[in-house]
Design an enzyme around this catalytic site. Sequence first.
Site, PDB file in Angstrom:
ATOM      1  N   ASP A 553       0.859  -1.176   0.000  1.00  0.00           N
ATOM      2  CA  ASP A 553       0.000   0.000   0.000  1.00  0.00           C
ATOM      3  C   ASP A 553       0.901   1.233   0.000  1.00  0.00           C
ATOM      4  OD1 ASP A 553      -2.252   1.666   0.299  1.00  0.00           O
ATOM      5  OD2 ASP A 553      -1.971   1.687   2.462  1.00  0.00           O
ATOM      6  N   ASP A1012      -1.222  -0.866   6.095  1.00  0.00           N
ATOM      7  CA  ASP A1012      -1.445  -0.343   7.438  1.00  0.00           C
ATOM      8  C   ASP A1012      -2.909  -0.104   7.763  1.00  0.00           C
ATOM      9  OD1 ASP A1012      -1.737   1.876   5.679  1.00  0.00           O
ATOM     10  OD2 ASP A1012      -1.431   3.230   7.375  1.00  0.00           O
ATOM     11  N   ASP A1016      -6.414  -2.722   3.495  1.00  0.00           N
ATOM     12  CA  ASP A1016      -5.331  -3.631   3.102  1.00  0.00           C
ATOM     13  C   ASP A1016      -5.520  -5.037   3.655  1.00  0.00           C
ATOM     14  OD1 ASP A1016      -3.958  -1.445   1.887  1.00  0.00           O
ATOM     15  OD2 ASP A1016      -3.265  -0.847   3.863  1.00  0.00           O
TER      16      ASP A1016
END
Length: 1305
Positions: A553, A1012, A1016
Site C-alpha cells: 500500500d 497499514d 489492506d
Amino acid sequence: MIIMTSSQPLLSSSSSNLDPSPVEPPPPPLNVVSLSRLCPTTSLSSLIFDGAQSNYLDVKDNDIVSVGDTDCYQKPLDHTDSVVTIERFHSADSQFFQRFSLECPTKERRHLVSWGTMELQENPATLEISGVSLVQDRVSKSQRVRHRSVQFEDNLSAEENPRLIYVNDPKKTNSKYEFTGNEVRTSKYTVITFLPKNIFIQFHRVAYLYFLAIAALNQLPPLAVFGRTVSLFPLLFVLAVTAFKDGYEDWRRHRSDENENNREALVLQSGQYRLKKWKKIQAGDVLKVSANETIPSDMVLLATSDPSGIAYIQTINLDGESNLKTRYARQETVSTVFEGHTISGLIKCEQPNRNIYEFTANMEFNKQRFPLSQSNILLRGCQLKNTEWVLGVVVYAGQETKAMLNSTASPSKRSRLESYMNRETLWLSVFLFVMCAVVALGMGLWLERHRVQLDTLPYYRKRYFRNGRYDGKPYKYYGIAMETFFSFLSSIIVFQIMIPISLYITMEMVRLGQSYFMIEDKHMYDSSSDSRFQCRSLNINEDLGQIRYVFADKTGTLTENKMEFQRASVYGKNYGSSSSVTDVTMPEASISAGAAGKRWKLKSKIVTDTELVKLLHKDLDGNERVAAHEFFLTLAACNTVIPILRHSSSCAMSHLHEKVEGIDYQGESPDEQALVAAAAAYGYTLIERTSGHIVIDVNGEKLRLDVLGLHEFDSVRKRMSVVIRFPNNSVKVLVKGADTSMFNILAKPIDEVDHGANIMHATDSHLTEYSSQGLRTLVVAARDLTAAEFEEWQQMYEEASTSLTERSIKLRQTAGLIECNLNLLGATGIEDKLQDGVPETIECLRQAGINVWVLTGDKQETAISIGLSCKLLTPDMQKIVINGHSEDECRRLLADAKSKYVVKSAILRNKDLKHKKCTENDYLEIADDTITSSVSQWHAGKAVGMKSAPLALVIDGNSLVYILEKDLEPELFDLAISCKVVLCCRVAPLQKAGIVDLIKSRTDDMTLAIGDGANDVSMIQMADVGVGICGQEGRQAVMASDFAMGQFRFLKRLLLVHGHWNYQRVGCLVLYNFYRNAVFVLMLFWYILCTAFSTTSALTDLSSMLYSVLYTSVPTIVVGILEKDLSHKTLLQHPKLYGAGHRQESYNMYLFWITMIDTLWQSLVLFYIPVCIYEDSTVDVWSMGSLWAITVVVLVNIHLAMDIQRWFLIIHIATWGSIVITCACLVILDSIPRFPNYWTIYHLVKSATYWLTIILTITIALLPRFLFKAIHQFYWPSDIQIAREAEILRKWPDHLRSKPDQGSR
C-alpha cells in the site's frame, strides 16, 4: 455566468448587505418531485442502478445517515476511507461512474461490477462520526412524525423478524424471546468435555493417527515387536504435552472469562441504580456507565452527562484505534431523563450480526418513532472517555454482542517448504512400504524354503518337546501366508520412525525460537511509535526467505500518513507556492482571532499563503472573496473532526496579553485533521461540535451553524456532503470529494467563454500539478438549496433514515438529490511524506530479485510522483499506461502493449521457465583477479546484455473492473510479469486482493502484502505472507497480519536477514531429520535381512525410542534456532544473496535425493563394518546393538557439525553434549539386570577394537560426503559459499592474506 449561485456572504457581519428570503420549510408534500427536475445533470438511472444492483453487489458501505428531531447523526466511515483521503477512494474513475449512472449493468457484467464495489464488504478501519440535527418547528415536526410512522410500518414489514427490546423491562423482553445472558465464554473446554474433546481435536492431525495405528498394531500378540507399554509411550507423551498446553491456555481463558463476567455495573432497578454483575445483565436493562469504565454490553444511548447527548468513547479494544469517537443520545430520550420522567419505550432492531460499523433500528418513545443508527449505540469493550456518565439500554448481550461475534481467528496459512516436505514424506512412505514388502517377501520365501524344518527350528517349531503343561501343545503358528502378512505389519512397527513424525514438533519449537530473536531484534524497533516487531504466526517463518513479489500500500506504508496542508486552488487561482507562503503560526503556533481578544493555539505547525490571507481579510463582497469564505467554511464544517479544548493560558509574548486557548482536533483520518487545521490557520477555527450544531470561530466572530443532515463518504459516491442552516435561515450543501466524482456533479457552464468554465479548467490544471508533485487532492464545492429542494430532500432523508432495510442504498439515492449543480469553490493539495529509508529499501529489494508492486487508491499522477520519489519508478523506464473505460478498450490496450513490447504469453513463458532457472544459478559472479575482492562487484547475470529499457505498468482501478474477468486476466498477467514495476491506482480493497491472487494462482512464486489500514486486510490475508504496519489508520491490518512492524524500512532486514536465515535453517533442519531417521531405519533393515527376516532388533526398545526423542533432537533444535550461514552485515550489504531462496538452494528435490543416497551409503558402512570386524568374535547381538547405538549417534552429530557455519557455545554444548548424554544413558541401561544387554558396555569399552571400530566406521561413512562438499565448493561454489569465504578472509590479518594474493598473481 458566475459560478456562485448566491453572492450572499456567509458571515453574519456581512449578511446585512443582502436580504435573502429565509428558507422556512413547509410540511412535506405527499408526492415526490422527480429527480430529473431537481438535478438535471444526474440521471434517474443512476439511482435505479443503486437499487437494482443491490442483489449481487452486496453493497454494505454503511452509508447510513439517520435523522431525527433536534438530534444528530453519526456514522462510521466505510473502510479506512477518510472523507479527504484520495488514496482510499476505491471505486472506478469518473467515466466508469458516469457510465453506470446512465444505464443499469446487464447480468453478464455482474462479476466485473462486483470487482468495483465489493470492497464495501470489507472491515472498515475507522469509526468516523458526524453530527446531524434537524431544527424544525413543532407544527411541521408532528406531521413528519406521523408520515414517518407510516413509512416505518412499511419498512418493518420487510424485516422478517426484528428484535423487540422493552426499555427498562428485561423481564418482558426476555419472557417472549430467549435472548442470551451477558455471560461470555471464550474457553473451549469444560472439566467434563476437556479429555474427549481435546483428544478428538488432536487426532485431526494425520501424524497422530499414524502414531495410534503403530501403537495398536504393537498390541497384537503376533506383532508385539516392542514392549506393549513402550510402544504407547511416544503417542501418550505427545498427547499429554499437547493436552497440557491446551489445558493451560484454556485455564487462562476460564480465568479471564471469570474476571470479566464478575465485573459490576450500575443497573436501574426499582427506580434506583444498583450494582449488578455483568453476567447477570439482560437485554432490556438500563445501565449507567461512568467515565473511564468499559461498556459491559451493546447498548443504545438514552442520555449522557452532556445535555446535548454527546458521549466520547475509545474503541481500542474493538478495532485497535486509540483516537476518540463520538456517539449521541436522541434528544427525545435525553430530555426525558433530565426532566426526571420514567424511562420506558420499545426498540425494534435488527438481529445480532458481526458488522460493528452498522446498526439499524427504530425506537418508539413517548408516542414517537424515530430511527437509531450506529451513532446511537455503544458496543461492548469500548471505554467511556471525557464524559462523566451515560445511560443506555441493553440490546445485545453476551455472545450476541458484536465484539463476541467478531472474535474469530484469521485464516491459517501453511509454509511452502512444509508442503514440499510432505512431498518428500510421501517418498519416504514409499521407501517404507518397499522395505516392509522386502522383509515380508523374504520371510515368506524363507518359510517356504524351510517348510520341512519348521517343526525343529527354534521359534518356528510347531509343538513343544519338553515335558510339562505345554508338552505336545502347538505354538501359535498361523501358516506361511499369515506369517508373511504379520511380518509386513511388524516391519512397519520396527521402521516406524522412517516417517519423521517428531519433525513437526521440532519445527514448531525451532520456529518459536526464531520468532523470539526476530521480536528481540533491536534493529526492527520503532522508537517513534514505541512498537516492536511482532510475530503473529509461527507457521511461515521460512517463507520470508523465498518472497518474489511484494505488494505494498502507499499511504501509511510507504508514506508517514501524517498529512500537511500544502496547496490550495480557490476560484481558479493557485495558492501555496514557495514564493508566497509564510509561517503564520508565530512563536507559539497560535492563530489570532482578532476582535475577540483570543487566540487558538494549535498543536501542529501551519504554513499559510500571504495572498490568500489578504484575500480573506479584504473588505469586499466579490465572488472571489465569497468563494474563499465558502471554501474554508467547507473545510471546517464538512468533516467528522472533534475539537478538544485545552486549559487556557495567558500569552506572555503578546503586549495585549491575549487569552490563548489550546485546541486539539481528534479525527479518525489524518486528512480531515489536516484540512480542519488548515482552515483554522486561515481564521476558520472549528471550536465546538454538538449533536445539533457546530460552532466556527471566523476571525474572532463565533458562527453557529445548524447541521441538518450529513451524507458520509462511500466508495460509490466518493464524496461527503453536509447540509447547513445559517443564522439568516439560508440552507447550503457543502461537498468535498474526489475529482473524478466531483466534476460530474458541478454546474455545467453555458459556453467555453463562461467564467465558470475558466475556473473549472484552471482548477483541473491545478489538480494535475498537485498530483504530479505527489500531493493528495480533493475538490470542494457548494450550492444554495431552495425551499422546495430542501423539503424534497428532507422528506426522502427521513424516510431513508428510518428504513430497516437497504438504508444505505436509499440514503445514497437521497444524496443524489442535492449533490448536483454544485458551484466549484476550489481544490486542496495535502502532502503525505515518505517514511525514512523507503527508497533505499525498495532499491535493496529490487537488487534481491524481489518485484515490488504498489497498490494504492490515489490518483494516477500522485501515485507516479510518489513512485519516482521512492525510486520505485526510474526515469529510464518505459511506462505502459492502461486507462480503459470499457472491456473492449481494455482488451485493445493490453493487446497493443503486448505487441509493442513483444510480451510472451504464459504458455511460451512456461516453456522457458526451466532454462530461466538454470541461468539463475549464475546470478552472481566474483572478479577473477583476486579471491578476496569485494563481493560488491557481483552483478546480476540476468541484467547483462539487456538492451531494452525496463517496463513499468501503470493501471487504474476502473480498468481492473473490466480486466479482472477470466478472459482478460491472462492478458494482464502476461503483461504484468514482463514489467519490472507495476503501479495500480484507484484500486478497491478487493481489487488489491485480486491482483495478489493473479500472481499467487498463476505462479509458484511467494507473495508478500504489506499495508497499514483496513483496506489492506484483503490483500494481507490473500498473500502467502501478510505484514501489517503499526500506523495511523488503526490496527486492523496488524490484527489480520502474520507479522507486524512499525516502519516499511524494516522489511529489508526482515526478508534479507531473518528471512534468509530462517529459510536456510529450516531447509537444513528438514533434510537432516530425514537423514538421521533414515540412516537408523536402514541400519535396522540390514540387520533384519541378516536374521532370517525375523523383524528382531539388536537395540533395546528404550534405545530405539530415545534415539529420536533425546539422543539427536536437542542439537537439531539449537542449530535450527541459532545457525547463521552469513552475518547480517553481509546479507544487507549484498542483497543479491537473497536469491538463494528463490533458487531453493537450501531445500529441493535434488538435495533430497543426494541426502538419501548418502544415507544409504552411511547405513551400509554403519552396519557392515562392525559386522565384518566382529565376525569371528564371541560378541553377542546385544553388544553389537550397544556399539551401533553409540556409533550412529556420533555419526549423525558429526554429520550435523559438518554443516554448521557459525559455532556458538550453546551449539557446542548441544552437539557434543548429546553424545555424552547418549553414552551416559547406555551405561545406565546396561547396568539394569532385567535388560538383555546387561553389562555389555562395560566389556566393550575395555577393548581397543571397540574404539577403533567407531572411528573407522564414522570416517568411512562421512568420507564421500566430505569429498563431495569439497569438490563442489571448489569447482561450483554457490553465492553463499563465495560470500562466506570472503567474509572469513576479511577477518584475517593483512599479512595472512598477502601471500595468497601474491600467489594468485
